[in-house]
Design a protein around this motif. Structure first.
Motif, PDB file in Angstrom:
ATOM      1  N   VAL A 136       0.838  -1.201   0.000  1.00  0.00           N
ATOM      2  CA  VAL A 136       0.000   0.000   0.000  1.00  0.00           C
ATOM      3  C   VAL A 136       0.872   1.249   0.000  1.00  0.00           C
ATOM      4  O   VAL A 136       0.603   2.222  -0.711  1.00  0.00           O
ATOM      5  N   ARG A 137       1.953   1.229   0.785  1.00  0.00           N
ATOM      6  CA  ARG A 137       2.866   2.380   0.816  1.00  0.00           C
ATOM      7  C   ARG A 137       3.488   2.638  -0.553  1.00  0.00           C
ATOM      8  O   ARG A 137       3.801   3.779  -0.896  1.00  0.00           O
ATOM      9  N   HIS A 138       3.681   1.581  -1.317  1.00  0.00           N
ATOM     10  CA  HIS A 138       4.261   1.727  -2.652  1.00  0.00           C
ATOM     11  C   HIS A 138       3.203   2.056  -3.708  1.00  0.00           C
ATOM     12  O   HIS A 138       3.524   2.112  -4.897  1.00  0.00           O
ATOM     13  N   GLY A 139       1.966   2.247  -3.287  1.00  0.00           N
ATOM     14  CA  GLY A 139       0.921   2.627  -4.232  1.00  0.00           C
ATOM     15  C   GLY A 139       0.374   1.487  -5.058  1.00  0.00           C
ATOM     16  O   GLY A 139      -0.227   1.711  -6.112  1.00  0.00           O
ATOM     17  N   VAL A 140       0.559   0.241  -4.610  1.00  0.00           N
ATOM     18  CA  VAL A 140       0.064  -0.916  -5.352  1.00  0.00           C
ATOM     19  C   VAL A 140      -1.461  -0.955  -5.280  1.00  0.00           C
ATOM     20  O   VAL A 140      -2.048  -0.897  -4.195  1.00  0.00           O
ATOM     21  N   VAL A 141      -2.108  -1.046  -6.421  1.00  0.00           N
ATOM     22  CA  VAL A 141      -3.569  -1.108  -6.496  1.00  0.00           C
ATOM     23  C   VAL A 141      -4.030  -2.519  -6.147  1.00  0.00           C
ATOM     24  O   VAL A 141      -3.490  -3.509  -6.650  1.00  0.00           O
ATOM     25  N   ASP A 142      -5.037  -2.618  -5.292  1.00  0.00           N
ATOM     26  CA  ASP A 142      -5.572  -3.913  -4.878  1.00  0.00           C
ATOM     27  C   ASP A 142      -6.466  -4.480  -5.978  1.00  0.00           C
ATOM     28  O   ASP A 142      -7.467  -3.874  -6.360  1.00  0.00           O
ATOM     29  N   LEU A 143      -6.095  -5.662  -6.477  1.00  0.00           N
ATOM     30  CA  LEU A 143      -6.884  -6.334  -7.513  1.00  0.00           C
ATOM     31  C   LEU A 143      -7.903  -7.300  -6.930  1.00  0.00           C
ATOM     32  O   LEU A 143      -8.556  -8.035  -7.673  1.00  0.00           O
ATOM     33  N   GLY A 144      -8.028  -7.303  -5.583  1.00  0.00           N
ATOM     34  CA  GLY A 144      -8.997  -8.181  -4.955  1.00  0.00           C
ATOM     35  C   GLY A 144      -8.382  -9.491  -4.519  1.00  0.00           C
ATOM     36  O   GLY A 144      -7.233  -9.562  -4.105  1.00  0.00           O
ATOM     37  N   SER A 145      -9.146 -10.568  -4.643  1.00  0.00           N
ATOM     38  CA  SER A 145      -8.708 -11.884  -4.214  1.00  0.00           C
ATOM     39  C   SER A 145      -7.788 -12.526  -5.239  1.00  0.00           C
ATOM     40  O   SER A 145      -7.976 -12.353  -6.454  1.00  0.00           O
ATOM     41  N   TYR A 146      -6.837 -13.293  -4.747  1.00  0.00           N
ATOM     42  CA  TYR A 146      -5.951 -14.057  -5.636  1.00  0.00           C
ATOM     43  C   TYR A 146      -6.758 -14.989  -6.537  1.00  0.00           C
ATOM     44  O   TYR A 146      -6.430 -15.186  -7.706  1.00  0.00           O
TER      45      TYR A 146
END
Length: 310
Positions: free
Chosen positions: A88-98
């Motif tokens: 999250v600190r690196h700005g990674v967008v959450d794509l949801g569940s694996y």
């Protein structure tokens, strides 16, 4: 739902004509033709700028360790909160569940490289239309790190990370007491014992590297990597120390299963439990193992629970 099923469900809603396909001709980046890479040879960008990873463990953790520009990853339900917070600190967008990634978000990120483990192979024909897709099949975490580094031009960084790990292992190995250690995972439906052997999963390979002895029951024969003992077979966990994992991707830490197990007479009869040498270890570290950061956290547990309490 599998990654492939999620892709198929969303694919008709996408305007594929608006997504430029990467070049299928000559390779002007890196041509990856390693045995541990699926669908090799694969041409990947020399300096990728927008990487999406398909798993929240090896690809995400090692990618961040190597300093890769990761823009998207499945962060939902992760038990390794340390890695999730770092992403999250690196700005990674959450794509949801694996298991059910948000494909619209993935496409909107416009990746120039997609990275994952072999479990995503069924989705390769679709993913590879979006961007070069690097699926690494190595089970050994150190080999995975080396292959990922080679494919992305980060060999020097990977070498430094592994050298620091090996130096710490060499320092701790002479301090390991002459005793046996048992390790078991408690899930909501069974017990799982990852075996000590050449194909073992990350944290258990760390135990092996540093010279921690497991019981005969917990030592691999042939290609076996996992046992699922029943209640009576728990008696085979005869280690002087017992480490156990609960929670993580299952709810065994909140549905009463944890208390059911630790309160059972068969559990309480185990030698390490009777001796007061039973310790719970973090599920995020041990079951979502994701690189040298996880390896050092396992070594922290070894120092704290095995070396400091002989």
């Amino acid at each position: 739902m599998t990654i492939r099923a999620a892709l198929l469900a969303c694919w008709t809603a996408l305007v594929l004509a608006a997504i430029p396909a990467y070049a299928q001709g000559g390779c002007d980046g890196r041509l990856i033709d390693d045995a541990g890479v699926l669908h090799a040879p694969i041409c990947v960008p020399k300096d990728p700028a927008r990487i999406v990873v398909l798993d929240p463990t090896f690809s995400l953790g090692m990618g961040l360790e190597l300093g890769l520009p990761i823009v998207g990853a499945p962060l939902k339900l992760m038990s390794d909160r340390i890695l999730r917070d770092e992403a999250v600190r690196h700005g990674v967008v959450d794509l949801g569940s694996y298991f059910e990634p948000n494909i619209e978000r993935l496409v909107a990120l416009k990746p120039d490289l997609i990275i994952g483990v072999s479990m995503a192979d069924s989705a390769y024909p679709l993913l590879s239309q979006l961007a070069p897709t690097l699926l690494i099949s190595a089970g050994d975490w150190k080999t995975f790190l080396s292959q990922l580094a080679k494919a992305t031009g980060r060999e020097h960084r990977a070498g430094d990370l592994l050298a620091a790990y090996e130096a710490r292992v060499a320092k701790l190995k002479p301090l390991i007491p002459d005793q046996r250690v048992s390790v078991v995972r408690i899930t909501s439906w069974d017990f799982q014992v990852n075996l000590d052997g050449p194909n073992t999963y990350g944290p258990f390979l760390v135990l092996h590297d540093v010279g921690v002895r497991r019981t005969d029951y917990e030592t691999a024969q042939g290609d076996a990597t996992l046992k699922r003992p029943d209640w009576e077979e728990l008696a085979n966990l005869q280690g002087d120390v017992l480490l156990y994992i609960v929670g993580g991707a299952n709810n065994s830490d909140t549905n009463g299963r944890h208390e059911e197990v630790t309160g059972n007479p068969l559990w309480q009869m185990l030698p390490a439990v009777k001796a007061g040498r039973v310790y719970r270890v973090d599920a995020g570290t041990w079951m979502e193992f994701n690189g040298t950061t996880s390896a050092h956290r396992v070594l922290d547990d070894i120092e704290r629970l095995i070396i400091a309490k002989p």
